[in-house]
Each structure stands twice: as C-alpha cells, then as structure tokens.
Design a protein around this motif. Structure first.
Motif, PDB file in Angstrom:
ATOM      1  N   PHE A  48       0.629  -1.194   0.325  1.00  0.00           N
ATOM      2  CA  PHE A  48      -0.140  -0.042  -0.113  1.00  0.00           C
ATOM      3  C   PHE A  48       0.714   0.985   0.345  1.00  0.00           C
ATOM      4  O   PHE A  48       1.849   1.642   0.652  1.00  0.00           O
ATOM      5  CB  PHE A  48      -1.274   0.072   1.453  1.00  0.00           C
ATOM      6  N   LEU A  67      -4.951   6.060  -1.747  1.00  0.00           N
ATOM      7  CA  LEU A  67      -4.585   4.884  -1.268  1.00  0.00           C
ATOM      8  C   LEU A  67      -4.723   4.018  -2.640  1.00  0.00           C
ATOM      9  O   LEU A  67      -4.995   4.460  -2.884  1.00  0.00           O
ATOM     10  CB  LEU A  67      -5.380   4.484  -0.348  1.00  0.00           C
ATOM     11  N   CYS A  80      -9.069  -6.360  -3.167  1.00  0.00           N
ATOM     12  CA  CYS A  80      -8.934  -5.520  -2.444  1.00  0.00           C
ATOM     13  C   CYS A  80     -10.052  -4.245  -2.934  1.00  0.00           C
ATOM     14  O   CYS A  80     -10.381  -3.152  -1.647  1.00  0.00           O
ATOM     15  CB  CYS A  80      -7.440  -5.052  -3.141  1.00  0.00           C
ATOM     16  N   LEU A  81     -10.028  -3.839  -3.731  1.00  0.00           N
ATOM     17  CA  LEU A  81     -10.595  -2.881  -4.019  1.00  0.00           C
ATOM     18  C   LEU A  81     -11.988  -3.166  -4.124  1.00  0.00           C
ATOM     19  O   LEU A  81     -12.576  -2.253  -2.882  1.00  0.00           O
ATOM     20  CB  LEU A  81     -10.901  -2.925  -6.170  1.00  0.00           C
ATOM     21  N   GLN A  83     -12.982  -4.823  -1.284  1.00  0.00           N
ATOM     22  CA  GLN A  83     -13.081  -3.826   0.229  1.00  0.00           C
ATOM     23  C   GLN A  83     -12.938  -3.054   0.812  1.00  0.00           C
ATOM     24  O   GLN A  83     -13.211  -2.406   1.353  1.00  0.00           O
ATOM     25  CB  GLN A  83     -12.299  -5.289   0.869  1.00  0.00           C
ATOM     26  N   MET A  84     -12.375  -2.602   0.017  1.00  0.00           N
ATOM     27  CA  MET A  84     -12.114  -0.258   0.090  1.00  0.00           C
ATOM     28  C   MET A  84     -13.549  -0.138  -0.114  1.00  0.00           C
ATOM     29  O   MET A  84     -13.930   0.868   0.475  1.00  0.00           O
ATOM     30  CB  MET A  84     -10.913   0.130  -0.624  1.00  0.00           C
ATOM     31  N   LYS A  85     -13.543  -0.279  -1.381  1.00  0.00           N
ATOM     32  CA  LYS A  85     -15.510  -0.198  -1.761  1.00  0.00           C
ATOM     33  C   LYS A  85     -16.415   0.191  -0.385  1.00  0.00           C
ATOM     34  O   LYS A  85     -17.142   1.233   0.081  1.00  0.00           O
ATOM     35  CB  LYS A  85     -15.875  -0.002  -2.974  1.00  0.00           C
ATOM     36  N   ILE A  87     -15.119  -0.108   3.088  1.00  0.00           N
ATOM     37  CA  ILE A  87     -14.433   0.675   3.906  1.00  0.00           C
ATOM     38  C   ILE A  87     -15.021   2.541   4.052  1.00  0.00           C
ATOM     39  O   ILE A  87     -15.852   2.962   4.314  1.00  0.00           O
ATOM     40  CB  ILE A  87     -13.638   0.766   4.090  1.00  0.00           C
ATOM     41  N   VAL A  88     -15.051   2.498   1.899  1.00  0.00           N
ATOM     42  CA  VAL A  88     -15.432   3.968   1.843  1.00  0.00           C
ATOM     43  C   VAL A  88     -17.028   4.817   2.289  1.00  0.00           C
ATOM     44  O   VAL A  88     -17.251   5.501   2.994  1.00  0.00           O
ATOM     45  CB  VAL A  88     -14.328   4.171   0.827  1.00  0.00           C
TER      46      VAL A  88
END
Length: 103
Positions: A48, A67, A80-81, A83-85, A87-88
C-alpha cells in the motif's frame, strides 16, 4: 540505505505500507523520492502507498490524497478494491471534492 534492509519484511511476513506526505520535497525530484517504493515493487512485493497532497498543494485542513495498492494479480486487485469500496462507503457517501477540483 535503509530500503535495502527489506529482508526484514521478507523474512517476517510484514506487509509494506508507505506513507508519502512530502513526495518531491525530500530530494526535489518526484521520481527519486519514490525510489524506495519502486524497489519493493521490483522485488515482487504487494504493498500500500498512502499519499497526502494537502501539504504540497498548500491545501491545509483539506483531505486530498489517495491510497494505492499494488497486487500481484488482477484477481487480488479486484478483491482489494471491493473491500476498499465497502470501507469507504461506511465512512462517507460523498468524499470532499474541493482539493480534487483545485488540482
């Protein structure tokens, strides 16, 4: 240099996270300041990179940054994308856009 001691990360299974708040200010060269990241990528690391542009753009008190994640495969990248979505979305539905508009 300290970046050549990356064997510690390899042998202990650590996941590299780079925090670059002042890229370009350290040496005066954006590419040179990112050399440590390229070194890890060239060695096959997934990692990261957290970057803040608020200070180098003079946008204090604004949240301007990103990030970036480097994955070994497209499948890992998509996971990963995803999971990031998640979280965001749980943090905010509309991120501030002022800094992006100035850039």
């Amino acid at each position: 240099k300290q970046w050549y001691q990356r064997r510690v990360a390899i042998t202990s299974g650590l996941f590299p996270l780079f925090d670059m708040a002042y890229q370009g200010y350290v040496s005066g060269d954006f590419a040179q300041d990112a050399a440590s990241i390229r070194l890890f990528i060239d060695q096959g690391f997934e990692l990261f990179v957290a970057q803040s542009f608020a200070k180098i753009m003079g946008l204090y008190c604004e949240r301007v940054g990103n990030l970036t994640f480097v994955a070994k495969t497209a499948e890992i990248s998509h996971k990963c994308l995803s999971q990031m979505k998640i979280i965001v979305r749980s943090i905010y539905s509309n991120p501030p856009a002022h800094g992006a508009r100035v850039a």
